[in-house]
Design an enzyme around this catalytic site. Sequence first.
Site, PDB file in Angstrom:
ATOM      1  N   SER A 103       0.843  -1.194   0.000  1.00 30.05           N
ATOM      2  CA  SER A 103       0.000   0.000   0.000  1.00 30.05           C
ATOM      3  C   SER A 103       0.872   1.235   0.000  1.00 30.05           C
ATOM      4  O   SER A 103       1.995   1.219   0.524  1.00 30.05           O
ATOM      5  CB  SER A 103      -0.903   0.012   1.242  1.00 30.05           C
ATOM      6  OG  SER A 103      -1.590   1.242   1.355  1.00 30.05           O
ATOM      7  N   TYR A 105      -3.373  -1.106   9.617  1.00 33.58           N
ATOM      8  CA  TYR A 105      -3.209  -1.507   8.218  1.00 33.58           C
ATOM      9  C   TYR A 105      -1.886  -0.998   7.664  1.00 33.58           C
ATOM     10  O   TYR A 105      -1.119  -1.742   7.052  1.00 33.58           O
ATOM     11  CB  TYR A 105      -4.390  -0.945   7.419  1.00 33.58           C
ATOM     12  CG  TYR A 105      -4.398  -1.258   5.945  1.00 33.58           C
ATOM     13  CD1 TYR A 105      -4.935  -2.450   5.477  1.00 33.58           C
ATOM     14  CD2 TYR A 105      -3.907  -0.337   5.017  1.00 33.58           C
ATOM     15  CE1 TYR A 105      -4.980  -2.733   4.117  1.00 33.58           C
ATOM     16  CE2 TYR A 105      -3.946  -0.606   3.662  1.00 33.58           C
ATOM     17  CZ  TYR A 105      -4.479  -1.800   3.212  1.00 33.58           C
ATOM     18  OH  TYR A 105      -4.516  -2.066   1.865  1.00 33.58           O
TER      19      TYR A 105
END
Length: 266
Positions: free
Chosen positions: A143, A156
């Site tokens: 990400s 996350y």
Amino acid sequence: MDTGLQGKTVLVTGAASGIGRATALAFAREGAHLRLIDIDAAGLRETEASASAAGVSVTIAVADLSTAQGVEKGIADVFSGENGKLDVLVNNVGIVDAQPFDSLTDAHWQRTFDVNFLSNIRMTRALLPRLRESRGSIVNNTSDLARQPETIPADYAALKTALVSVTKSLARAEAPHVRVNAVAPGPVWSPLWSRPGGFADTLSEVHGMPPRQAVDHEMKLRQLPLERMGEPEEVADIIVFLASERASFVTSSVWGVDGGSIRSLF
């Protein structure tokens, strides 16, 4: 462009929807045979049907990759208990429960660790012997938050950062026989965002706006140069490239597919 993927065998985790489904279909268009794993049986069957239409073989397995037993089951089922060949592993499975930091309990952190990080480690460890034999490649889905964290979601982002580190460590450890790379998507309109209770709904609560309006507002806050969210297919195309012979001199890389969200030089 000839990717050299015709007849190769590719395993994609989290293939029932979003980037995982788009990636499976992109490999199918290149003539690769698919092994697909997800916990979502209905979504997985939809991916299977779409990929099979490209004329490639597709084997699916419904498994919870957040557990060691689930990883073992998924691998055994997609290879039908045989020590089948594998050329490409795409570690894509992931979840996000977009909560402010002080709302993240130990259970939130543990769940994110199990699904987003440890599933990748277990899959990779189990399948490395096959990839060494085929001189194959691994692509991890990380990400942009791994390199440029936002306030939400901290768990996350932290585990995606760990995955970037593992990608680089493994690339050195397995060279020259196995190439290991990662994609780092920015905001992509996938079920992680759009599903009920997903990131869009969370941002709606945070910003006090309807979900899609809240997402657009968040993009403005992040000053995203392309001023839009990405599509799963745009990430899938880069994954296919990194796994292909066209990227034969690429390893230990983290490819941003993020609309320009990362501002740093490195």
